[in-house]
Design an enzyme around this catalytic site. Sequence first.
Site, PDB file in Angstrom:
ATOM      1  N   TYR A  75       0.986  -1.298   0.017  1.00 34.57           N
ATOM      2  CA  TYR A  75      -0.136  -0.167   0.029  1.00 34.57           C
ATOM      3  C   TYR A  75       0.816   1.083  -0.616  1.00 34.57           C
ATOM      4  O   TYR A  75       0.124   1.663  -0.600  1.00 34.57           O
ATOM      5  CB  TYR A  75      -0.975   0.062   0.998  1.00 34.57           C
ATOM      6  CG  TYR A  75      -1.364   1.377   1.212  1.00 34.57           C
ATOM      7  CD1 TYR A  75      -3.193   0.960   0.135  1.00 34.57           C
ATOM      8  CD2 TYR A  75      -1.754   2.179   1.383  1.00 34.57           C
ATOM      9  CE1 TYR A  75      -4.163   1.674   0.112  1.00 34.57           C
ATOM     10  CE2 TYR A  75      -2.506   3.437   1.183  1.00 34.57           C
ATOM     11  CZ  TYR A  75      -3.795   3.519   0.674  1.00 34.57           C
ATOM     12  OH  TYR A  75      -4.982   4.110   0.404  1.00 34.57           O
ATOM     13  N   PHE A 127      -7.932  21.450 -24.230  1.00 30.57           N
ATOM     14  CA  PHE A 127      -7.940  20.389 -24.063  1.00 30.57           C
ATOM     15  C   PHE A 127      -9.796  19.782 -23.223  1.00 30.57           C
ATOM     16  O   PHE A 127      -9.938  20.731 -21.914  1.00 30.57           O
ATOM     17  CB  PHE A 127      -6.905  19.209 -24.084  1.00 30.57           C
ATOM     18  CG  PHE A 127      -7.542  17.869 -24.123  1.00 30.57           C
ATOM     19  CD1 PHE A 127      -7.555  17.545 -25.280  1.00 30.57           C
ATOM     20  CD2 PHE A 127      -7.538  17.375 -23.045  1.00 30.57           C
ATOM     21  CE1 PHE A 127      -7.719  15.892 -25.883  1.00 30.57           C
ATOM     22  CE2 PHE A 127      -8.164  15.730 -23.029  1.00 30.57           C
ATOM     23  CZ  PHE A 127      -8.338  15.372 -24.417  1.00 30.57           C
ATOM     24  N   THR A 128      -9.714  18.831 -23.977  1.00 29.45           N
ATOM     25  CA  THR A 128     -11.568  19.238 -23.372  1.00 29.45           C
ATOM     26  C   THR A 128     -11.572  18.756 -21.487  1.00 29.45           C
ATOM     27  O   THR A 128     -12.046  19.340 -20.926  1.00 29.45           O
ATOM     28  CB  THR A 128     -12.106  17.232 -23.590  1.00 29.45           C
ATOM     29  OG1 THR A 128     -11.198  16.275 -23.520  1.00 29.45           O
ATOM     30  CG2 THR A 128     -12.678  17.834 -25.075  1.00 29.45           C
ATOM     31  N   ASP A 218       1.615  20.336 -19.862  1.00 27.65           N
ATOM     32  CA  ASP A 218       0.392  19.389 -20.045  1.00 27.65           C
ATOM     33  C   ASP A 218       0.829  18.543 -21.431  1.00 27.65           C
ATOM     34  O   ASP A 218       1.425  18.428 -22.404  1.00 27.65           O
ATOM     35  CB  ASP A 218      -0.680  19.371 -21.187  1.00 27.65           C
ATOM     36  CG  ASP A 218      -2.040  18.081 -21.453  1.00 27.65           C
ATOM     37  OD1 ASP A 218      -0.723  17.103 -21.417  1.00 27.65           O
ATOM     38  OD2 ASP A 218      -2.332  18.307 -21.043  1.00 27.65           O
ATOM     39  N   LYS A 261       0.109   8.036 -23.801  1.00 27.39           N
ATOM     40  CA  LYS A 261       0.397   8.258 -24.245  1.00 27.39           C
ATOM     41  C   LYS A 261       1.634   8.328 -24.988  1.00 27.39           C
ATOM     42  O   LYS A 261       2.428   7.036 -25.069  1.00 27.39           O
ATOM     43  CB  LYS A 261      -0.309   9.329 -24.719  1.00 27.39           C
ATOM     44  CG  LYS A 261      -1.713  10.118 -25.542  1.00 27.39           C
ATOM     45  CD  LYS A 261      -1.903  10.092 -23.869  1.00 27.39           C
ATOM     46  CE  LYS A 261      -3.601  11.033 -24.277  1.00 27.39           C
ATOM     47  NZ  LYS A 261      -4.568  10.686 -22.968  1.00 27.39           N
ATOM     48  N   ARG A 385     -13.524  15.160 -33.107  1.00 29.10           N
ATOM     49  CA  ARG A 385     -13.157  17.008 -32.647  1.00 29.10           C
ATOM     50  C   ARG A 385     -13.126  17.968 -33.155  1.00 29.10           C
ATOM     51  O   ARG A 385     -12.884  18.856 -33.660  1.00 29.10           O
ATOM     52  CB  ARG A 385     -11.496  16.250 -32.884  1.00 29.10           C
ATOM     53  CG  ARG A 385     -10.569  14.770 -32.534  1.00 29.10           C
ATOM     54  CD  ARG A 385     -10.189  15.293 -30.764  1.00 29.10           C
ATOM     55  NE  ARG A 385     -11.512  15.084 -29.498  1.00 29.10           N
ATOM     56  CZ  ARG A 385     -11.618  15.001 -28.236  1.00 29.10           C
ATOM     57  NH1 ARG A 385     -10.596  14.674 -27.853  1.00 29.10           N
ATOM     58  NH2 ARG A 385     -12.326  14.996 -27.675  1.00 29.10           N
ATOM     59  N   PHE A 452     -19.028  14.364 -26.050  1.00 27.87           N
ATOM     60  CA  PHE A 452     -18.455  14.043 -27.411  1.00 27.87           C
ATOM     61  C   PHE A 452     -18.917  12.047 -26.947  1.00 27.87           C
ATOM     62  O   PHE A 452     -18.677  11.153 -27.279  1.00 27.87           O
ATOM     63  CB  PHE A 452     -16.963  14.237 -27.270  1.00 27.87           C
ATOM     64  CG  PHE A 452     -16.031  14.483 -26.371  1.00 27.87           C
ATOM     65  CD1 PHE A 452     -15.897  15.392 -25.900  1.00 27.87           C
ATOM     66  CD2 PHE A 452     -15.360  13.324 -26.601  1.00 27.87           C
ATOM     67  CE1 PHE A 452     -14.623  15.010 -25.055  1.00 27.87           C
ATOM     68  CE2 PHE A 452     -14.220  13.373 -25.342  1.00 27.87           C
ATOM     69  CZ  PHE A 452     -14.165  14.435 -24.964  1.00 27.87           C
TER      70      PHE A 452
HETATM   71  N1  PM9 Z   1      -6.576  12.751 -24.209  1.00 37.48           N
HETATM   72  C1  PM9 Z   1      -7.584  11.744 -26.449  1.00 37.48           C
HETATM   73  O1  PM9 Z   1      -7.822  10.700 -26.505  1.00 37.48           O
HETATM   74  C2  PM9 Z   1      -7.986  10.763 -24.303  1.00 37.48           C
HETATM   75  C3  PM9 Z   1      -9.651  11.557 -23.623  1.00 37.48           C
HETATM   76  S1  PM9 Z   1     -10.172  12.427 -24.752  1.00 37.48           S
HETATM   77  C4  PM9 Z   1     -10.777  11.153 -25.346  1.00 37.48           C
HETATM   78  O2  PM9 Z   1      -6.811  12.150 -27.299  1.00 37.48           O
HETATM   79  C5  PM9 Z   1      -4.199  16.077 -23.382  1.00 37.48           C
HETATM   80  C6  PM9 Z   1      -3.770  16.531 -24.477  1.00 37.48           C
HETATM   81  C7  PM9 Z   1      -4.511  15.092 -24.574  1.00 37.48           C
HETATM   82  C8  PM9 Z   1      -5.470  14.010 -22.937  1.00 37.48           C
HETATM   83  C9  PM9 Z   1      -6.074  12.712 -22.854  1.00 37.48           C
HETATM   84  C10 PM9 Z   1      -5.346  14.562 -21.401  1.00 37.48           C
HETATM   85  C11 PM9 Z   1      -5.783  13.697 -20.052  1.00 37.48           C
HETATM   86  C12 PM9 Z   1      -4.710  15.669 -20.987  1.00 37.48           C
HETATM   87  N2  PM9 Z   1      -3.977  16.349 -21.834  1.00 37.48           N
HETATM   88  O3  PM9 Z   1      -7.214  10.512 -20.554  1.00 37.48           O
HETATM   89  O4  PM9 Z   1      -7.003  11.503 -18.480  1.00 37.48           O
HETATM   90  O5  PM9 Z   1      -4.765  14.300 -24.859  1.00 37.48           O
HETATM   91  O6  PM9 Z   1      -5.307  10.231 -19.288  1.00 37.48           O
HETATM   92  O7  PM9 Z   1      -5.861  11.886 -20.280  1.00 37.48           O
HETATM   93  C13 PM9 Z   1      -7.184  11.824 -25.202  1.00 37.48           C
HETATM   94  P1  PM9 Z   1      -6.140  10.918 -19.531  1.00 37.48           P
END
Ligand code: PM9
Length: 461
Positions: A75, A127-128, A218, A261, A385, A452
Amino acid sequence: MSLSKRSWAEPFKIKMVELLKMTTPAQRQKAIKEAGYNTFLLKSEDVYIDLLTDSGTSAMSDQQWAGMMLGDEAYAGSKNFYKLEKAVQKYYGYKYLIPTHQGRGAENILSQVMIKKGDIVPGNMYFTTTRLHQELAGGTFADVIIDEAHDSESLHPFKGNVDLGKLDKLVKKYGAKKISYVCVAVTVNLAGGQPVSMQNLKELRQYTNKHGIKVMLDMTRIAENAYFIQQREKGYAKKSIAAIVKEMCGYTDGATFSGKKDALVNIGGFLAVNDKDIYEDASNMVVVYEGLHTYGGMAGRDMEAMATGIEESVQDEHMKARVGQVLYLGDSLLEAGIPIVLPVGGHGIFLDAKRFLPHIKQDQFPAQALAAELYVDSGVRAMERGIVSAGRNKKTGDHYYPKLELVRLTIPRRVYTQAHMDVISESVQHVYEHRDKVKGLKMVYEPKYLRFFQARFEKLK
Ligand code: PM9
């Protein structure tokens, strides 16, 4: 043949394969209708080539899989945490690490710690998930990306750059104290995976130092951004991706990271900072939302795989093949006259739905309709997008009408072959040849947050 004309291939070989189900157009028509014309609502087994996202979809290396067996699932104080902390310090140079279950976990913690109600949060395009967490913490996002980023045909080599003039206007209007921090995405996802130049980061650092404002990256796709700096920016051709990544981080105060990513893992993320006070606030907050500060929502084995993935992500040969595959698909579409965002970015090809389907008005969701059509044609799953992703203005309740109305063909890392790229290209070309027949959509279900993901549509007659 001269060396520069010789073919290149991936710096890996395939050890295991995942078999795919083949479907007919009639089966896909039925599947997309049942999914409300939203590719997020399709079942993965009904998809042939999955370009929905590059997030969590990478193929891990044998070293990463071997590391999964080294998980220390204690843990507290797992040895995998310390390995990850070391990797973050070595490759990114940040002092303090707070693991989170994925990128948005880190965005939540950072936003709650650093944003006060009424603050402005400038960023190089929204970003969303990032913007939503900023808003939930009481802040207002302000776009300070250069104008070229909103023009799908501009060939600017660093369309992700921050416009310091726009930032200065905000600072003059609201005062530096009202700016929580500047959020800089590298690369800029919604602009088409466009990079930020080192020069721009340096100038931003000088400007923000003068005004006492922090810069938070980011850094979700930082190695891809570094590749473009290496290829395009004067003075960097002979520097390694690893050295460029470290230099980029050096101009900032901290970062949020989705390890799903660049870092080649299926789950995980972190917040990393240099300031001890911010670290202490964040490591207190992480126990509320994610888990103890030495695992923050990640299993030990996942931290181990991410530490190895970070190291693999900054290897020059890896990045050449990763971006090279995206460029290969881009070249093939360009040759066929398909309207795409230029220059081609790091993680995918972005079809310009406004130019692809000029007969569909933006509030009839052309990019959403195009993604559905592509799926029916070949089983290739892409992502909208555009206006659906942009959501609504929280004050007026109207749709945001983004200039870019795009369909993203996102390439997972180390997963598909060049032959898959050819199939994708031919399918896009086929849909383009029959584009007049594509109809717009009507939204029939709209969730409150990040619509979306779950919105549903019907075809207009
Ligand atoms: N990006 C993408 O597909 C997955 C979620 S939206 C469909 O591009 C940036 C630049 C991203 C991102 C996720 C996140 C969030 C933050 N910044 O998905 O929570 O492209 O790991 O990261 C997606 P998490």
